[in-house]
Design a protein around this motif. Structure first.
Motif, PDB file in Angstrom:
ATOM      1  N   GLY A 200       1.981  -2.784  -7.294  1.00 30.54           N
ATOM      2  CA  GLY A 200       2.942  -2.280  -8.414  1.00 30.54           C
ATOM      3  C   GLY A 200       3.298  -3.072  -9.368  1.00 30.54           C
ATOM      4  N   ALA A 201       4.540  -3.547  -9.014  1.00 32.22           N
ATOM      5  CA  ALA A 201       5.129  -4.563  -9.865  1.00 32.22           C
ATOM      6  C   ALA A 201       4.681  -5.999  -9.700  1.00 32.22           C
ATOM      7  CB  ALA A 201       6.797  -4.307  -9.803  1.00 32.22           C
ATOM      8  N   GLY A 202       4.221  -6.608 -10.618  1.00 23.48           N
ATOM      9  CA  GLY A 202       3.738  -7.946 -10.544  1.00 23.48           C
ATOM     10  C   GLY A 202       2.543  -8.481  -9.691  1.00 23.48           C
ATOM     11  N   GLY A 203       1.814  -9.487 -10.121  1.00 25.10           N
ATOM     12  CA  GLY A 203       0.699  -9.702  -9.404  1.00 25.10           C
ATOM     13  C   GLY A 203      -0.579  -8.886  -9.402  1.00 25.10           C
TER      14      GLY A 203
ATOM     15  N   ALA B  30      -2.356  -5.619  -8.788  1.00 26.75           N
ATOM     16  CA  ALA B  30      -2.092  -4.306  -8.650  1.00 26.75           C
ATOM     17  C   ALA B  30      -2.856  -3.685  -7.510  1.00 26.75           C
ATOM     18  CB  ALA B  30      -2.106  -3.428  -9.978  1.00 26.75           C
TER      19      ALA B  30
ATOM     20  N   TYR C 206      -1.173   2.101  -5.458  1.00 25.93           N
ATOM     21  CA  TYR C 206      -0.799   1.463  -6.501  1.00 25.93           C
ATOM     22  C   TYR C 206       0.742   0.699  -6.123  1.00 25.93           C
ATOM     23  CZ  TYR C 206       1.101   0.072 -10.980  1.00 25.93           C
ATOM     24  OH  TYR C 206       1.487  -0.875 -12.384  1.00 25.93           O
TER      25      TYR C 206
ATOM     26  N   PRO D 139      -3.633  -7.838  -1.960  1.00 24.77           N
ATOM     27  CA  PRO D 139      -4.195  -9.085  -2.099  1.00 24.77           C
ATOM     28  C   PRO D 139      -5.807  -8.953  -1.930  1.00 24.77           C
ATOM     29  CG  PRO D 139      -3.257  -8.523  -0.017  1.00 24.77           C
ATOM     30  CD  PRO D 139      -2.740  -7.303  -0.822  1.00 24.77           C
TER      31      PRO D 139
END
Lengths: 333, 429
Positions: A268-271, A273, A263, A276
């Protein structure tokens, strides 16, 4: 729970042996005994109560609830609506779910053997007596202690991202692929590397197993002219096979449950999870997305139970297979 | 000895009982004392928002100011990055414990209204605790849904094309208001050929840009309860996109993903990208070049489909202090001092009073002000189209599937199909 029960008669005999200064105790004895046993049991349960409460509130309760939610449509806000097996049929029809299964299986099948290989290799090295042995053991074990933490995952991300140390080192050798964590095809390798790096726990278990192998076997083999490899294959491996089995079992189960590192490294933070183009979307990651991002707790619960069933099946297969390759000493079974 | 032991045990049991009782008591106080009103009448409200450190510093300053003017209201803040914010909010709201007042956006209004989370602030407007006067360009209507006032805009922004100015100059491209998609496409080719760089990052997965394109053609991304375009529309949009990625007009998607969180423009992978105009601040602090704002390309040479978007403050329906929350929101959107502290961080201030109070001195903020003024003067602004419940999930899917398309992980047909499947699920639940 067993202790108070066996303890009570022992105390009784103690009273019996002491001088009869307390007056006649004979006729009261059965009732007093019962009372005492009951009291001791009560005390036992009382001392266990934090654990029992914790188990009921934090494990059994949520599990029962989640089993119920697995058959409902539940978005946290509205009351759960019973939909039978719809969650499961949706799951199997969802290409993203199938993708997450593939990613997880790949991770388990590649990551677990590599980790165990590393653990066994280092354990073999550390089993021999050498100076600073304690230091080496501690040093190799340390990553396992901190490995599951969020901070290590963040550091990992920093190491494998674009223009970071791994990327720059690769460039020295003329390999320019950019950061691993941003590459949908490479990010999973960085997760495998992370789990392999945390080989400390199985290593310690291997070490314990290696210590148990009787020296005489090696001496006898040496007399018979067996080389190092031969001794490893014919003595070490069979002798530590119960330990190997234990490690395979434990690490496989662990691998199926990978979450926090995936994760965090995956976004994790943003975009997104899950890395890509869902490159690091392991099963629990998708479960989390469905539960907490899409507010589909019913579906997420169904996924969790599916994972439980899958892990149980894999465990059963491993137990079945051990008859063929795990060697127990006579009577040790 | 036996008796002795029993005594000991009894003492221990008593002690254990006492401890359990104390623990029980403590937990009761912890749960029960959450009213937020202390003995001297001071009220505590919780304020949650998304953003980063820089915004935190600004917001803390505005709260200090608020405490000075309203000493009886204490504000506790809590912030996370965007996606984490909504996960936490979701959990809190479903547990019946959402923050009293929080930052909100258009994509979430209907979602949380349907789940009965948002307070209708119109009561507070009637009571005189919150003024809806003095907003710019009709922004006061922004948070109104089905006659309920569910959010108050704090700042407005609009989609823009952020460009690397030297790259555009080198390519000899001068974007002007009213340029068409054909002009834009030609510009991308010039930038690739003359500046040796992809012209754009990946416009095909920016939901808000595709919305503008659809609006230019008489459609919209969303209707009140679904998608406002067909599979054929999206197939057309993504087919062109795929071709442009292959031709190098749009940046290499893999590289773009690898350099995140840095943007492709500041990472010198592309000459520009579509984003919100107030984000320009980010580019300047991140990159070395000089960045500017260009207008949105059009279909007919006139209509851009643009509207002012906005961040809002919303209140929780479960708040025990609706009056104080309204006063807080009122202060945040009207007080001129707040505008001086916040600048254009959350967009251009929504009220005229705040807009006048902050006069940008640096190039970037000046450019943003000029851009928004030019939009008003060009008369391109229109009302926003609705965002149904589930819009946020659709946006995330659009972004992700668009990226997979760009990476070549999906064919156009497959990507379109997947997007429609996921959206239908999101919009139905």
């Amino acid at each position: 729970m067993g202790t108070p029960v066996t303890h009570a008669p022992a105390m009784e005999s103690l009273t019996q042996d002491s001088e009869p200064r307390h007056g006649p105790v004979g006729p009261e004895r059965p009732a007093a005994l019962k009372r005492r046993v009951r009291r001791e049991n009560l005390a036992g349960y009382l001392f266990m109560s934090p654990w029992i409460a914790g188990f009921l509130l934090l494990t059994a309760g949520p599990m029962a609830a989640s089993l119920y939610f697995a058959f409902t449509d539940y978005n946290l806000f509205d009351a759960p609506k019973w939909i039978g097996l719809d969650n499961f049929s949706e799951m199997f029809g969802d290409p993203r779910w199938r993708h997450s299964v593939q990613v997880t299986l790949w991770y388990v099948v590649v990551g677990t053997p590599l980790k165990l290989l590393a653990a066994l290799g280092v354990a073999l090295l550390l089993a021999q007596k050498r100076r600073g042995q304690a230091f080496y053991r501690a040093a190799f074990y340390a990553p396992s202690l901190i490995g599951a933490s969020v901070s290590v995952a963040i550091v990992w991300k920093a190491i494998f991202s674009d223009d970071a140390i791994v990327d720059r080192t690769q460039k020295i050798f003329g390999i320019d692929v950019g950061g691993w964590t941003g590459d949908p095809d490479l990010i999973i390798y960085s997760l495998v590397a992370l789990t392999v790096w945390q080989f400390g726990a199985p290593m310690v278990i291997f070490l314990a197993g290696l210590k148990q192998v009787p020296r005489e076997l090696y001496e006898a083999a040496e007399v018979d002219g067996a080389g190092t490899l031969r001794r490893f294959w014919n003595i070490t491996l069979p002798m530590i096979s119960p330990v190997l089995f234990f490690n395979v079992l434990l690490e496989t189960i662990h691998s199926f449950q990978i979450f926090s590192s995936a994760y965090i490294v995956g976004g994790g933070a943003g975009g997104n999870a899950c890395g890509p183009a869902d490159g690091s979307m392991v099963y629990t990651c998708y479960l989390y997305v469905q539960g907490f991002e899409n507010s589909r707790m019913g579906l997420a619960s169904a996924m969790a139970w599916m994972l439980l069933v899958a892990v149980a099946l894999v465990t059963a297969v491993l137990f079945w297979s051990q008859k063929r390759w795990v060697h127990y000493e006579e009577g040790a079974r | 000895m036996g008796t002795n032991r029993n005594v000991d045990r009894r003492t221990i049991l008593k002690a254990a009982g006492a401890t359990a009782a104390t623990l029980g008591l403590a937990s009761t106080t912890a749960c029960g004392g959450d009213g937020g009103t202390s003995a001297d009448g001071t009220v505590t409200i919780r304020y949650a928002w998304w953003g980063a450190e820089d915004r935190a510093q600004r917001i803390n300053k505005t709260i200090e100011l608020f405490h000075k003017k309203y000493p009886k209201i204490k504000v506790k803040t809590d912030f996370q990055p965007y996606t984490d914010f909504w996960k936490k909010f979701n959990t809190q709201a479903s547990g019946g414990n959402p923050p009293d007042v929080f930052q909100n956006a258009i994509g979430f209004l209907r979602k949380y209204d349907a789940k009965n989370v948002l307070l209708d602030l119109s009561e507070q407007v009637k009571a005189g605790n919150l003024s809806m006067d003095g907003f710019r360009a009709g922004l006061e209507k922004f948070g109104e849904i089905d006659g309920k006032l569910l959010g108050v805009p704090v700042g407005s922004n609009s989609m823009a094309l952020v460009i690397d100015k030297p790259v555009y100059t080198k390519a000899g491209v001068k974007p002007e208001q009213g340029w068409t998609w054909d002009d834009y496409h030609a510009a991308m080719q010039k930038i690739r050929d003359k500046a040796g760089r992809a012209g754009d990052t990946g416009p095909y997965n920016v939901m808000y840009l595709y919305d503008l394109y659809l609006r230019q053609n008489g459609k919209a991304f969303f209707t009140e309860d679904g998608l406002g375009f067909s599979e054929a529309d999206l197939t057309d949009w993504w087919t062109k996109a795929r071709k442009s990625v292959e031709e190098g007009l749009y940046a290499d998607v893999k590289k773009v993903a690898q350099i995140k969180p840095k943007s492709a423009v500041t990472g010198e992978l592309s000459g520009g990208e579509f984003t919100w105009d107030n984000f320009t601040i980010r580019y300047t602090s991140e990159g070395k070049s000089e960045y500017g704002l260009a207008p949105i390309p059009t279909t007919d040479g006139k209509k851009t489909g643009q509207y002012l978007g906005s961040l809002m403050l919303s209140a929780s329906k479960r708040t025990e202090h609706p009056k104080e929350v309204a006063q807080f929101i009122d202060f945040m959107v009207h007080d001129p001092e707040v505008a001086k502290i916040m600048g254009y961080d959350r967009g251009v201030p929504a009220t005229q009073a705040q807009f006048d109070a902050f006069e940008p001195t640096d190039e970037v903020n000046k450019a943003i002000a000029a851009y928004e003024t030019s939009l008003v003067e060009a008369g391109v602004l229109e009302p926003i189209t609705p965002h149904p419940a589930g819009a946020d999930i659709c946006e995330a899917a659009f972004l992700r599937i668009g990226e997979e398309l760009g990476l070549g992980k999906r064919s156009v047909g497959d990507a379109v199909k997947q997007f429609f499947t996921e959206s239908k699920t999101a919009l139905a639940s």
